[in-house]
Design an enzyme around this catalytic site. Sequence first.
Site, PDB file in Angstrom:
ATOM      1  N   SER A 201     -37.337  11.119  69.801  1.00  0.00           N
ATOM      2  CA  SER A 201     -36.796  10.452  68.622  1.00  0.00           C
ATOM      3  C   SER A 201     -35.724  11.290  67.964  1.00  0.00           C
ATOM      4  O   SER A 201     -35.464  12.427  68.355  1.00  0.00           O
ATOM      5  CB  SER A 201     -37.914  10.163  67.629  1.00  0.00           C
ATOM      6  N   LYS A 202     -35.157  10.674  66.947  1.00  0.00           N
ATOM      7  CA  LYS A 202     -34.126  11.324  66.169  1.00  0.00           C
ATOM      8  C   LYS A 202     -34.613  12.667  65.620  1.00  0.00           C
ATOM      9  O   LYS A 202     -33.827  13.558  65.342  1.00  0.00           O
ATOM     10  CB  LYS A 202     -33.807  10.375  65.002  1.00  0.00           C
ATOM     11  N   ARG A 203     -35.935  12.783  65.461  1.00  0.00           N
ATOM     12  CA  ARG A 203     -36.481  14.043  64.940  1.00  0.00           C
ATOM     13  C   ARG A 203     -36.149  15.218  65.844  1.00  0.00           C
ATOM     14  O   ARG A 203     -35.973  16.334  65.382  1.00  0.00           O
ATOM     15  CB  ARG A 203     -38.009  13.960  64.783  1.00  0.00           C
TER      16      ARG A 203
ATOM     17  N   ALA B 156     -32.836  16.222  64.810  1.00  0.00           N
ATOM     18  CA  ALA B 156     -32.839  16.801  63.464  1.00  0.00           C
ATOM     19  C   ALA B 156     -33.320  18.250  63.493  1.00  0.00           C
ATOM     20  O   ALA B 156     -32.781  19.110  62.807  1.00  0.00           O
ATOM     21  CB  ALA B 156     -33.725  15.961  62.551  1.00  0.00           C
TER      22      ALA B 156
ATOM     23  N   PRO C 287     -31.538  11.248  57.353  1.00  0.00           N
ATOM     24  CA  PRO C 287     -30.445  10.340  56.986  1.00  0.00           C
ATOM     25  C   PRO C 287     -30.249   9.236  58.018  1.00  0.00           C
ATOM     26  O   PRO C 287     -30.463   9.453  59.215  1.00  0.00           O
ATOM     27  CB  PRO C 287     -29.225  11.256  56.927  1.00  0.00           C
TER      28      PRO C 287
END
Length: 548
Positions: free
Chosen positions: A250-252, A255, A294
């Site tokens: 995921s985007k995590r 990040a 974000p």
Amino acid sequence: MAVTRFAPSPTGYLHIGGARTALFDLLWAKKTGGKFVLRIEDTDQSRNSPTAAKQVMDDLQWLGIQWDQGPQVGGPAGPYYQSQRLDIYNRYIQQLLTSGNAYYCFDTAEELEQMRKKAAGNKQNFTYPRPNKFPDASEVEKAKAQGKDVMVRFCMPAGEIVVEDTIRGQVKFNSNDISDFIILKSDGFPTYHFACVIDDELMGITHVIRGQEHLMNTPGHIALQKALGFKTPVYAHLSLTVSEGGGKMSKRDKAKVLKDAIKKTEGLDKVKLASVAQISATEFEEFLAGDSMPDGPAIDLMAEYLGIELPEINIVDFFKSGYLPQALVNFIALLGYSSPLDKEILTLQELIDSFDPTRFNKTNSLFDRKKLLAFNMEHIKLLSADELLSRYKDYLKAANSPAVNADDILLKRILKAGEGARTLAEIDHKSRFLFIEDNKIEYNQKDAEKVLLKNNGEGIAMLAQLKEKLLALDKISEESIENLLRGIAEQKQVGLGKVAQPLRLAICGTMVSLPIFESIDMLGLKATVRRMERTIEKFANKVAKEIK
Ligand code: GLU
């Protein structure tokens, strides 16, 4: 003959997991001589982005996953955007209301929250309390007049619901644990659950292949199918793919890498970074503190600004990192599925021909990035020179490479010299020296010390001699350069590296480049000599200082 569908909610770029679902939809349909349908599930007005559906379709097409029915191509059961099918859903909502299988409700979000809290306080699972008497038309009108939200819920039948899953076998659910769920929202749009069931029926879907996270939705879908007199399709819930860190891809993952880089960068202008990311200072601080993520492209924009690479998650990330669609397709087809063929590098056609739905695995699969790189290298080798050129040009454009305007002859030479690379980005980076001005070459300090300054500047001395010899060549070619360099190495009784490395550093500024003979030939004699002179000038006084 299987009719399958991929049904993305267009909220952003196509995720690698979504691509894998779509690929298995395609394989299953093609193997059985059936049809593959694309349906855009855009019923969540707050989350859909108008460009996302187009992006998802572009990404699918880039991968070579082409649908037989759906947007752009049409088909017998269109329209294929759910937002354009509201009248169809309303007919079925009415049918359920009339048959007593659904009812209106008017609860606010706060009231629902209260009910949930109360259930939690009593250590009970929350299920929506079905009223004894369903609100009638006049009550609905009254609620509307009062400005209340009006929704419709489905009466979940009592008893056990068994999901017959191709991958997981029988999975049993107790309906008493499942709430009467909302099928029509207050904005007049159906929920995912409802629209999905209606469309699977109307579009003649025989096989639903989707991610494991939807397994818990399936009993509700089956109950709806029964209430509406629909057939239940064959279900296959694909196991999860986890990233090397253990979590969901995921985007995590992005990040985390980004935050580490931000924390390590000294003297970073945070105001500037937030503005690059198009987010407010507060959003930026909350992101850094780990409280929020974000939306939109903020994370990618910050990474680009900092010049760091983030782990690829969306299809477009892999494209921009120089992966070939053929390699990605091959790689994701082997996540949670084992091919019956005894080789690993497979084309889409081979995947279709050999597809066997009994070969899915129940267990999670690991997204092994090293393996993907190895696959990419093999697929680069499999392309013809023209196919590779065309892929490379697409990549250069997406990566904003300075090589984008180079002519095909030069690009083909670069690709030839870059043989054995793992990604197209690798070839691009190794050949960037051909597309910058001589005086913009930046020298890697460590490499310069090693190959130019060591042993009283033996590399510099070598460059000076080499320059004279190069100038004396009447015609340069890969062959004449090779002969010259090998000749010098032999004469001085040193390895070829002692001659070639200073030269490589002079023309590229780094030791990571394409093979040296081709590099010089492509760069040309004049530029090579200019870069050698510049290097000598820049480093000669450093040698002098060291000798003192
Ligand atoms: N729109 C749903 C999603 O994107 C589709 C789920 C399904 O395949 O039923 O997750």
